[in-house]
Design a protein around this motif. Sequence first.
Motif, PDB file in Angstrom:
ATOM      1  N   LYS B  44      48.928  61.733  28.555  1.00  0.00           N
ATOM      2  CA  LYS B  44      48.550  63.155  28.640  1.00  0.00           C
ATOM      3  C   LYS B  44      47.302  63.450  27.816  1.00  0.00           C
ATOM      4  CE  LYS B  44      53.046  65.149  29.431  1.00  0.00           C
ATOM      5  NZ  LYS B  44      54.250  64.948  28.651  1.00  0.00           N
ATOM      6  N   ASP B  45      47.210  62.795  26.654  1.00  0.00           N
ATOM      7  CA  ASP B  45      46.058  63.045  25.787  1.00  0.00           C
ATOM      8  C   ASP B  45      44.762  62.656  26.471  1.00  0.00           C
ATOM      9  OD1 ASP B  45      47.753  62.225  22.667  1.00  0.00           O
ATOM     10  OD2 ASP B  45      47.605  64.092  23.817  1.00  0.00           O
ATOM     11  N   LEU B  48      43.823  65.498  28.693  1.00  0.00           N
ATOM     12  CA  LEU B  48      43.355  66.628  27.883  1.00  0.00           C
ATOM     13  C   LEU B  48      41.954  66.364  27.328  1.00  0.00           C
ATOM     14  CD1 LEU B  48      46.674  67.574  26.059  1.00  0.00           C
ATOM     15  CD2 LEU B  48      45.460  68.939  27.746  1.00  0.00           C
ATOM     16  N   ASP B  49      41.646  65.101  27.023  1.00  0.00           N
ATOM     17  CA  ASP B  49      40.287  64.765  26.594  1.00  0.00           C
ATOM     18  C   ASP B  49      39.291  65.001  27.729  1.00  0.00           C
ATOM     19  OD1 ASP B  49      41.203  61.921  24.506  1.00  0.00           O
ATOM     20  OD2 ASP B  49      41.031  64.060  24.060  1.00  0.00           O
TER      21      ASP B  49
END
Lengths: 235, 135
Positions: B44-45, B48-49
Amino acid sequence: MSSGCRGFVCCLISPPSFITSLLPLKYHFLPGGGACFRERGGGGGGTMSTMFADTLLIVFISVCTALLAEGITWVLVYRTDKYKRLKAEVEKQSKKLEKKKETITESAGRQQKKKIERQEEKLKNNNRDLSMVRMKSMFAIGFCFTALMGMFNSIFDGRVVAKLPFIPLSYIQGLSHRNLLGEDYTDCSFIFLYILCTMSIRQNIQKMLGLAPSRAATKQAGGFLGPPPQAGKFS
Amino acid sequence: MSGARRREEPPHAQQHALANGGGAGPRGSVWGKALRSDSAWHDKDEFLDVIYWFRQIIAIILGVIWGVVPLKGFVGIAIFCLINAGVLYLYFSSFQQIDEEEYGGTWELTKEGFMTSFALFLVVWIIFYTAIHYD
């Protein structure tokens, strides 16, 4: 000594005098190409206004101070084993806790809920320890920047460093029109532009260098206005 | 919206990335996923990045355009906010077809990197406006 050499020597001797040595100069384009700084009143070629030179200088100062802040924090905090260990622990625990919270159901036993509470408590303690470790660099940075800001404020005092394409709200005008003469609120003062530059440049530098805490860790610690930008290196 | 039919990275692309020594490989694959519709985002990160950096790119582009035209006043700020939020919304909801609930809702995705991109937009707008119209 040419103005370029003068600027370089001033930079080595004293950074503030390097900045002040650039301010009275105008940026001139030379007939054969290239450019140089010359004293005001020098003739020949097109000239970049002092105001735009100030704008670019403030962006440059902002980049340098952001790198300086990260450098100080790296020396005092990031490279220490304690910080690396705590950070890894916090990230591992945050991810574990997040996964557990996602899978927990309404009918989960009291045992499971207590386990989660214990893990949250442990994570909170680790976050607090991490913040204490970072406090060292915060003091050092605060001290340096107070001195730097005092210097820059006196250098750029009363100077219009940019033109704003909008009129700021009245409570922001105190910042954007600080120490400027006249009633034209599209005149921009040093401090307003510097704050904007810092807000944009510093966070992007932190993110590019992978130095910001992870989103999971920040969420568990409770971010201000939501989680700030994350450590994710774009991999 | 479920991610049942997420598009995975083709095996030959992964092998190619590894064959390149992995230097540009991982980054290349993230950019590749970001520009392909309906990609699978296991981390997920990472997604989001992508949202964060797309916001910064939009801020720079709009700052340059607004400064050159020039577009002045709070209308410029309002249009920036609409375009920034709207384009990214279309990107994650229609192009990538993300399940917003997995990321904490539409608001979490909307505010990811928004303040930083807003500050960056203002800086770029001010620089270009000052340079072109007051130099």
